[in-house]
Design a protein around this motif. Structure first.
Motif, mmCIF file in Angstrom:
data_model
loop_
_atom_site.group_PDB
_atom_site.id
_atom_site.type_symbol
_atom_site.label_atom_id
_atom_site.label_comp_id
_atom_site.label_asym_id
_atom_site.label_seq_id
_atom_site.Cartn_x
_atom_site.Cartn_y
_atom_site.Cartn_z
ATOM 1 N N ARG A 361 0.810 -1.235 0.000
ATOM 2 C CA ARG A 361 0.000 0.000 0.000
ATOM 3 C C ARG A 361 0.847 1.291 0.000
ATOM 4 O O ARG A 361 1.380 1.696 1.027
ATOM 5 C CB ARG A 361 -0.943 -0.005 1.199
ATOM 6 C CG ARG A 361 -2.142 0.919 1.017
ATOM 7 C CD ARG A 361 -3.145 0.744 2.124
ATOM 8 N NE ARG A 361 -4.386 1.447 1.830
ATOM 9 C CZ ARG A 361 -5.474 1.405 2.598
ATOM 10 N NH1 ARG A 361 -5.476 0.690 3.696
ATOM 11 N NH2 ARG A 361 -6.561 2.067 2.271
ATOM 12 N N GLY A 362 0.930 1.881 -1.156
ATOM 13 C CA GLY A 362 1.759 3.075 -1.334
ATOM 14 C C GLY A 362 2.942 2.770 -2.229
ATOM 15 O O GLY A 362 3.262 3.529 -3.124
ATOM 16 N N ALA A 363 3.596 1.632 -1.980
ATOM 17 C CA ALA A 363 4.588 1.072 -2.899
ATOM 18 C C ALA A 363 5.636 2.070 -3.386
ATOM 19 O O ALA A 363 5.623 2.489 -4.534
ATOM 20 C CB ALA A 363 3.880 0.436 -4.096
ATOM 21 N N HIS A 696 -9.435 6.222 6.477
ATOM 22 C CA HIS A 696 -9.255 5.659 7.825
ATOM 23 C C HIS A 696 -8.282 4.480 7.802
ATOM 24 O O HIS A 696 -7.352 4.405 8.609
ATOM 25 C CB HIS A 696 -10.581 5.105 8.365
ATOM 26 C CG HIS A 696 -11.598 6.150 8.711
ATOM 27 N ND1 HIS A 696 -12.944 5.874 8.732
ATOM 28 C CD2 HIS A 696 -11.479 7.444 9.047
ATOM 29 C CE1 HIS A 696 -13.607 6.977 9.071
ATOM 30 N NE2 HIS A 696 -12.744 7.934 9.269
ATOM 31 N N GLY A 697 -8.549 3.547 6.903
ATOM 32 C CA GLY A 697 -7.742 2.323 6.864
ATOM 33 C C GLY A 697 -6.286 2.619 6.570
ATOM 34 O O GLY A 697 -5.379 2.033 7.159
ATOM 35 N N SER A 702 -0.598 3.467 8.581
ATOM 36 C CA SER A 702 0.505 4.392 8.885
ATOM 37 C C SER A 702 0.815 4.418 10.377
ATOM 38 O O SER A 702 1.979 4.500 10.765
ATOM 39 C CB SER A 702 0.151 5.812 8.438
ATOM 40 O OG SER A 702 0.521 6.030 7.099
ATOM 41 N N ILE A 703 -0.235 4.390 11.189
ATOM 42 C CA ILE A 703 -0.009 4.343 12.639
ATOM 43 C C ILE A 703 0.787 3.084 12.972
ATOM 44 O O ILE A 703 1.729 3.112 13.762
ATOM 45 C CB ILE A 703 -1.351 4.394 13.404
ATOM 46 C CG1 ILE A 703 -1.996 5.772 13.243
ATOM 47 C CG2 ILE A 703 -1.144 4.062 14.890
ATOM 48 C CD1 ILE A 703 -3.403 5.881 13.818
ATOM 49 N N GLY A 704 0.418 1.980 12.332
ATOM 50 C CA GLY A 704 1.164 0.740 12.529
ATOM 51 C C GLY A 704 2.628 0.916 12.177
ATOM 52 O O GLY A 704 3.517 0.558 12.949
ATOM 53 N N ALA A 760 -3.813 7.104 0.010
ATOM 54 C CA ALA A 760 -3.571 8.424 0.603
ATOM 55 C C ALA A 760 -3.157 8.317 2.071
ATOM 56 O O ALA A 760 -2.211 8.976 2.511
ATOM 57 C CB ALA A 760 -4.830 9.282 0.477
ATOM 58 N N GLY A 761 -3.856 7.468 2.814
ATOM 59 C CA GLY A 761 -3.590 7.374 4.248
ATOM 60 C C GLY A 761 -2.216 6.831 4.571
ATOM 61 O O GLY A 761 -1.555 7.286 5.518
#
Lengths: 805, 156
Positions: A361-363, A696-697, A702-704, A760-761
């Motif tokens: 995700r983001g890659a 949100h997801g 990102s928090i992880g 985005a997140g």
């Protein structure tokens, strides 16, 4: 029925089957006589295989076959599509042959009548390993020293690449000020909640193979697996049933997918393999895995003049589908949301004795955004300026788009200042800074982090993609008026069964309940590229939109013919074609009711629509007429269906501002969110509820990354975060109450004006979170911390304790 | 070798012979065909396999089927009554509490138990109650809102 679905918060049509537990993921499909596969995997990171003894395993009741590397030599190598000049590509076989290269490397496959027997037999296979020196240190690998993993290459450097525009040396030579920081992006495990899984069934009579696989790219997989196992592509059907999350980890073609197909062809039985979580962390791709030095040149007033990123990318032992290409995406996004006249990236991709890294995700883009945003914070600290103002100073204006960057991109549209203003207003930024001063005076540890990101989405123009960047759609109206949409995208949680139906229902003026979106079956859906890179709505949704327009052009001609009017006199509104300017025409009399009331359809011949004397016809009536084909204009193909393959001319560039506010517990080092504000601009919004869910997801992933997650290999290459006990995925108690808002700057790249929001997140949030923690700890002299930032690290800083247990 | 077990699953009495080592989740999925209960980690950490057993939410991936002998089990397939969604199911639909849907059955069962024990939980209590269930898609905010929706719906 609302007059318009697009832009509305429409409940998902996918959900009833999912909340009732009636959906079908791969492991939920039960075929009679299915055999189960389990793998022997290496527990060494690097070793020579002297021998493999499978005899005891073959004696286990229920065991049908055991395959090792030499048995499957005819299967072609696991593919890598990320071709780069001078790239070294190791021969990646589906099972290890003479050596193993990482913990989790598959060595043998056991096939048995049930999954318990297969697992029993795995334990009885004896592999005689001779351990070899292990490479885990990326800097040693990049230096070209130490043991070599793939001996024929001579060293562990897979490729080197330099990219960028502008005179970077001159920029640094003339710099009034510079900052420089080494930054780590630790390896992450994507952890889709459904691990990977494959079910293969060969039909010996038809010589056809069906693969059900938990993948994001059914068509690309069909092409690749067909080549690997030597079955004609048109005899291979790939079906993605329900897919329980991907995040890039299923944007791949794995050894197990080809192997299962091949085994089914050998045994003429259905065979199934469902990945365990332990296998998932060992042998499904990891994300990130970079370490680099970011350097920025700037003027005394904060104007950026140059940016250089020298980065080592930890590729792992083998290339998976896009492994070497991911760091190049980092290079593309190094201009961030800023005007920077000279930019250079120097990439060294290295082999290590670990699982491959690839798209998570983001890659590659989160890495870029993170280093640029961290650098902007360092610039602000160096100038003793507000980090938001340093950012604002370097934004291109909203009238400067398309905006060319020194990384070679042309940003499509944007108003970065508007998103920053809105986020600051929602957060009460000025007041927050006042509160921070007060809190510090009271001995509290509080910080505010700001991230103003840009991402690259809607991947992408085919010239920039390894296997086509377009997307396909078919829209057809069945004789009964029901609408079927076939999309080449492969949604797995994003909700496009709903959002694509919203687009189509609006365009055709029908109820969303009459639209069914079908995806993920290569025998049903025309070739497509799949779901990744925040592309499904911007590229796939556009294909759907244009296909509907094509269908409507045909429907209008048929309508004009039946209504005996000139096409220019026929208009379409509310699901109905009407003659608008015909002399003596009265109001349309077409019915908006379905042609057949439910349960009352005739069993025999279809009734002809009553067209005589009508001045209006519903789209359903036209569909029926098109199928009956008795009253069509000359040279018109029967049926009412249109297919479109959309080739985007550019990427799209969503953007936004995230502001995180944290407070740190002085006693424990625990980090608590006080606020989290995100203003994202993903262009036009089809369904705001789905957009919020994506944001949100992404932020929680990102928090992880910022605070919990890290795939850890020890110096022997042993994976020591091999279960969810050791690899910490965020739980409900770890997340703040998000305050979301949006600005909406349409993209000129597609007629829908959409940009994409899936990543985005994960791109915008990590710099805001780390920025907040670093800002909180600034009074302790902290300027940068590497992720994940754990309470222990924070506690040591507060207590000036540099010892390690 | 095999042991006979009798249990009630979603209101239906079941009698089967299973190997003692067969996990409850595999019995539910492979023997009874109730595939709504998922396996996500095999170590009790993700909660995708959560079912209700004698009124308690349990993780069926780390329990043997023989241990459920005599028990009453409710899986996600048995949560709706007479075709009407359970308020928690309705909340998940209304509030977009799911994306890929894989964690959802376990999450819904856990949330249903949470509301049985505490009809009007605070946000903090909801987060604590869902601690044993992982979701990788939603970021939890919509799940929390779904549980709040169900609490309100049940109260009204």
């Amino acid at each position: 029925m609302p007059t318009s679905y697009v832009g509305q918060r429409v409940r998902r049509t996918e959900d009833p089957r999912l909340i009732k537990g009636l959906a079908h993921y791969v492991d939920d499909i039960a075929l009679p006589g299915t055999l189960h596969v389990a793998f022997v995997r290496s527990y060494y990171a690097h070793a020579k295989i002297n021998s493999i003894d499978t005899s005891a395993a073959l004696d286990v009741p229920g065991v049908v076959a055991v395959y090792t590397g030499k048995d499957v030599a005819k299967i072609g190598p696991v593919p890598c599509a990320g071709a780069l000049p001078g790239l070294k590509v190791p021969d990646h076989r589906v099972l290890a042959t003479d050596k193993v290269y990482f913990v989790g490397h598959p060595v043998a496959a056991v096939v048995a009548t049930d999954r318990y027997a297969a697992r029993d037999a795995v334990d009885l296979i004896v592999v005689d390993y001779e351990d070899l020196p292990v490479v885990t240190d990326v800097e040693q690998a990049a230096a070209g020293t130490g043991p070599v993993i793939h001996e024929s290459f001579g060293d562990n450097i897979a490729y080197k690449m330099t990219a960028g525009e502008g005179d970077i040396d001159a920029a640094f030579a003339a710099a009034e000020r510079t900052v420089k920081q080494r930054i780590w992006h630790k390896r992450l495990a994507p952890i889709a909640m459904e691990p990977r899984g494959v079910l293969a069934r060969y039909f010996p009579g038809e010589e056809e193979l069906t693969l059900w696989s938990s993948t994001q790219i059914p068509h690309l997989m069909r092409t690749q697996v067909a080549l690997m196992i030597g079955i004609p592509e048109n005899k291979l059907r790939v079906i993605t049933p329900e897919v329980g999350g991907g995040f890039g980890s299923k944007l791949n073609v794995y050894a197990e997918e080809a192997l299962l197909g091949w085994i089914s062809m050998q045994l003429h039985k259905p065979v199934k393999w469902i990945e365990t979580r332990r296998e998932n962390i060992q042998a499904t791709i990891h994300g990130r895995g970079q370490v680099g030095d970011i350097e920025v040149a700037f003027k005394n007033d904060g104007t950026l003049t140059g940016l250089r990123y020298n980065v080592i990318a930890d590729l792992g032992a083998y290339h998976q589908l896009l492994t070497p290409a991911i760091p190049t995406l980092t290079g593309l996004m190094l201009s961030g949301a800023y005007r920077i006249p000279a930019i250079q990236i120097n990439i060294t991709g290295v082999f290590t004795n670990k699982m491959a890294t690839d798209a998570y995700r983001g890659a590659g883009r989160p890495e870029a955004t993170y280093v640029v945003e961290r650098a902007l914070d360092l610039v602000a600290a160096d100038l003793n300026a507000d980090p938001a103002e340093v950012r604002r100073k370097n934004f291109p204006g909203k009238d400067e788009f398309p905006f060319h960057t020194a990384t070679g991109l042309d940003y499509d549209s944007g108003d970065y200042e508007a998103a920053l203003d809105k986020a600051q207003q929602i957060a009460g930024y000025t007041q927050l800074r006042e509160e921070q001063k007060k809190a510090r005076a009271e001995g509290k540890i509080m910080g505010i982090g700001v991230s103003t990101y840009v991402e690259i989405c809607a991947l992408g123009p085919s010239t920039a993609m390894p296997a086509g960047g377009w997307e396909s759609a078919t829209v057809r109206i069945e004789p009964t008026g029901k609408v079927t949409v076939l999309t080449g995208t492969s949604p797995h949680g994003q909700g496009q069964e709903t959002s694509f139906a919203q687009i189509v229902a609006d365009e055709l003026g029908v109820s969303i309940n009459d639209v069914t979106v079908i995806h993920g079956d290569t025998s049903v859906v025309q070739y497509g590229i799949g779901t990744f890179g925040s592309r499904a709505t911007a590229v796939g949704g556009t294909a759907v939109y244009v296909a509907v327009q094509k269908l409507k052009e045909k429907a209008e001609k048929i309508a004009a013919h039946i209504l005996k009017a000139d096409a220019s006199k026929v208009s379409f509104e509310g699901g109905k074609y009407s003659v608008t300017k015909a002399a003596g025409a009265t109001a349309a009399t077409g019915s908006s009711e379905p042609v057949y009331p439910v349960g009352q359809g005739p069993a025999g011949a279809l009734p002809e629509p009553q067209t005589e004397g009508r001045t209006g016809l519903t789209i359903a009536e036209i569909a029926l007429a098109a199928h009956l084909a008795k009253e069509l204009p000359p040279d018109t193909e029967p049926g009412l269906s249109a297919t479109y393959f959309f080739e985007p001319k550019n990427f799209t560039f969503p953007f936004g501002t995230h502001i995180a506010v944290v407070e740190i517990d002085r006693e424990t080092g625990d980090i608590k969110f006080l606020r989290y504000v995100a203003v994202d601009d993903c262009g036009r919004v089809i369904n705001p509820m789905l957009v919020d869910g994506q944001v949100h997801g992404g932020i929680v992933q990102s928090i992880g990354q910022a605070m919990y997650e890290e795939v850890v290999y020890d110096e022997q290459g042993q994976l020591i975060t091999g279960t969810l006990m050791d690899y910490a995925v965020p739980r409900a108690k770890h997340v703040p109450n998000f305050e979301l808002d949006r600005t909406e700057t349409p993209s000129p790249v597609n007629p829908l004006g959409v940009k994409g929001v899936g990543e985005a997140g994960t791109i915008g949030a990590t710099p805001a979170i780390v920025g907040a923690i670093v800002d909180a700890l600034a009074p302790f002299g902290v300027k940068h911390l590497d992720m994940p930032i754990k309470p222990e690290d924070v506690w040591r800083i507060i207590n000036n304790d540099s010892s390690r247990i | 070798m095999k042991k006979a077990i009798n249990l009630n699953v979603n209101g239906v009495s079941r009698t089967d012979e299973v190997e003692p080592r067969v996990l409850l989740v595999h019995y539910l999925r492979d023997v009874l065909g109730l595939t709504g209960t998922h396996v996500g980690c095999e170590t009790s950490l993700c909660g995708a396999c959560t079912v209700m057993l004698d009124g308690e939410a349990v993780k069926s991936c780390t329990m043997f089927a023989v241990q459920a002998n005599g028990a009453t089990v409710t899986t996600i397939e048995g949560l709706a009554t007479d075709g009407e969604l359970h308020p928690v199911q309705e909340g998940f639909w209304e509030c977009h509490g799911l994306q890929c849907g894989y964690c959802t059955p376990g999450m819904i069962i856990t949330a249903a138990q949470l509301l049985e024990r505490n009809a009007n939980p605070s946000r903090e209590e909801i987060c604590h109650g869902l601690e044993g269930n992982l979701c990788r898609c939603t970021g939890y905010q919509h799940i929390i809102e779904a549980v709040e929706y169900a609490a309100k719906k049940t109260a009204s």
